[in-house]
Design an enzyme around this catalytic site. Structure first.
Site, PDB file in Angstrom:
ATOM      1  N   SER A  68       0.834  -1.191   0.000  1.00 11.72           N
ATOM      2  CA  SER A  68       0.000   0.000   0.000  1.00 11.72           C
ATOM      3  C   SER A  68       0.875   1.248   0.000  1.00 11.72           C
ATOM      4  CB  SER A  68      -0.907   0.020   1.233  1.00 11.72           C
ATOM      5  OG  SER A  68      -0.132   0.343   2.365  1.00 11.72           O
ATOM      6  N   LYS A  69       0.218   2.356  -0.271  1.00 10.02           N
ATOM      7  CA  LYS A  69       0.921   3.633  -0.378  1.00 10.02           C
ATOM      8  C   LYS A  69       1.793   3.909   0.841  1.00 10.02           C
ATOM      9  CE  LYS A  69      -1.984   6.419  -3.188  1.00 10.02           C
ATOM     10  NZ  LYS A  69      -3.154   7.235  -3.119  1.00 10.02           N
ATOM     11  N   ARG A  70       1.229   3.548   1.995  1.00 11.13           N
ATOM     12  CA  ARG A  70       1.968   3.830   3.220  1.00 11.13           C
ATOM     13  C   ARG A  70       3.266   3.039   3.287  1.00 11.13           C
ATOM     14  NH1 ARG A  70      -1.127   1.842   7.275  1.00 11.13           N
ATOM     15  NH2 ARG A  70      -2.727   1.295   5.795  1.00 11.13           N
TER      16      ARG A  70
END
Ligand code: GLU
Length: 462
Positions: A245-247
């Site tokens: 994910s982006k995180r």
């Protein structure tokens, strides 16, 4: 003759092209190409609040960069609203869909009561017409949604191309909303009308959509439309075992383009992430197309491995002709405000073996086009008082010799002989001063590509 194979990728333009979507696009593309079929790009932009033109542009650019060419599209769902409404009207007339006037507050109460009874929260079908049933009076001022008459019982089973047979009971799902009050269809409905109209025969997508598939199959059946085959590809996990994910770092294709990865390396790496052809790790897109028949797709999640991607990229950089590599490095240099020149292919040739990305290559190339700051530790270690007179001798010889590898090499050897030194004692400080670091390819080859005046000026700073 059977219908031609048609696949599609249907990204929602709510962000960059995610690596997972890129991989699914690759599988869909390769499957169509393998079978001499067609590949369609559809932009699923019905989430009006979150869809942006910028995202669409980025997605199209990433598809282009990866070389995933499509035969039709981009087709925008928001340009097909008339068609969805037409199908809705047919379904309302056929009794496979109905209006529901529940307010959000009523739906909340319904779910609350179901939770209190320990039941699954499903729409209770209070507006679904049934023989002998009296519907509630139509309230004033409540714009209705349209719901699909999902079969209330029975199993939905399909033979998933990736996961094998999957069965979900209709009691697990409810009469989903297919048209919102604003006249925009929901995903599960629009996707069916589109896959039907676009004659899609095989759908590859992420396995987060498995729970949507029974609805879609039921809608296909209600429409009397032929079902596509479905293949649900497992998620990609990050290094930490959590969903990528982006995180957790770069997840967009754009980021890898910017960070100096080659599209052919990305495709190769993405292909292997969830699919295999024996032990083959490196293969061309043509090989993939000839091998990719939908088998050997992994049922379990793949783990993103940044180090392996870098290794794959390094192999492609090494193998890429210098003339083809140079424009990519030039583009990276341009971002730093540096204009390259015709030395760049030779610079690529000299440094590409030690670079994993075109950004790393640009780091080296920059030392030929812009000022450098020698690494302080290496400078202290190698540029000593003892070596300064030697550097002066070398500078003297380099100022007068021919500017080619042989002459430069001769100048270095003469300098060593004059001072009774060994090669590293001179090569290390020269590298630090001219290139910023002591770890470079062969010194004469490096100096030959440098401008003579630049070399002399940098040696003078000893
Ligand atoms: N727009 C959906 C997504 O991006 C497409 C799902 C599908 O391929 O059916 O997840």
């Amino acid at each position: 003759m059977s219908a031609p194979i048609r696949t599609r990728i249907a990204p929602s333009p709510t962000g960059f092209l995610h690596l997972g979507t890129a991989r699914t696009a690759l599988y869909s593309w390769a499957y169509a190409r393998h079978h001499g079929g067609e590949f369609v790009l559809r932009i699923e932009d019905t989430d009006v609040a979150r869809s942006t033109q910028d995202s669409t542009d980025q997605i199209l650019a990433s598809m282009h960069w990866l070389g995933l060419d499509y035969d039709e599209g981009p087709i925008y769902q928001m340009q097909r609203l008339e068609r969805y409404r037409e199908v809705i009207a047919q379904m309302l007339a056929a009794g496979t869909a109905y209006h529901c006037y529940c307010t959000p507050a009523e739906l909340d109460d319904m779910r609350e009561a179901q939770r209190a009874r320990g039941e699954k929260t499903l729409y209770d079908r209070r507006w679904r017409p049934e023989p002998g049933k009296v519907l509630p009076p139509v309230p004033e001022g409540v714009p209705p949604v349209v719901r699909f008459c999902n079969p209330p019982a029975g199993d939905v089973t399909w033979n998933d191309l990736v996961k094998g047979e999957i069965t979900i009971n209709n009691r697990e799902i409810d009469d989903l909303i297919i048209l919102r009050p604003d006249g925009v269809p929901t995903y599960n409905f629009a996707v069916v009308v589109d896959d039907w109209d676009m004659h899609i025969t095989h759908v590859f997508r992420g396995d987060e959509h498995i729970n949507n598939t029974p609805w879609q199959i039921n809608i296909f059946r209600a429409l009397g439309a032929p079902l596509p085959a479905y293949g649900h590809v497992p998620v990609i996990l990050g290094d930490d075992g959590q969903k990528l994910s982006k995180r957790r770092g770069a997840v967009s294709v754009t980021a890898y383009e910017e960070n100096g990865y080659l599209p052919e390396a990305m495709l190769n790496y993405l292909a292997r992430l969830g699919w295999s052809h024996g032990d083959d790790e490196l293969f061309t897109r043509e090989q993939m197309v000839s091998w990719f028949d939908g088998s050997h797709l992994s049922k379990s999640p793949a783990q993103w491995d940044a180090a392996k991607l870098s290794w794959v990229n390094a192999q492609y950089i090494k193998a890429k002709p210098d003339d083809a590599l140079a424009p990519l490095v030039a583009a990276q240099l341009k971002k730093r405000g540096i204009e390259a020149d015709d030395r760049l292919p030779a610079i690529c040739a000299l440094f590409k073996d030690r670079c994993e990305t075109t950004v790393a290559l640009a780091d080296w190339a920059a030392a030929f086009y812009a000022d450098i700051t020698p690494n302080a530790d290496e400078r202290a270690l190698h540029v000593t008082d003892a070596v300064r007179p030697v550097l002066a001798t070398l500078a003297d010889k380099l100022s007068a010799c021919a500017w080619d590898k042989a002459a430069i090499s001769a100048a270095i050897k003469e300098t060593l002989a004059a001072h009774g030194l060994k090669m590293p004692q001179l090569a290390m400080p020269v590298r630090v001063l001219v290139m910023g670091t002591a770890q470079t390819p062969s010194l004469d080859a490096v100096l030959e590509l440098q401008d003579r005046q630049v070399v002399l000026a940098r040696l003078q700073k000893a």
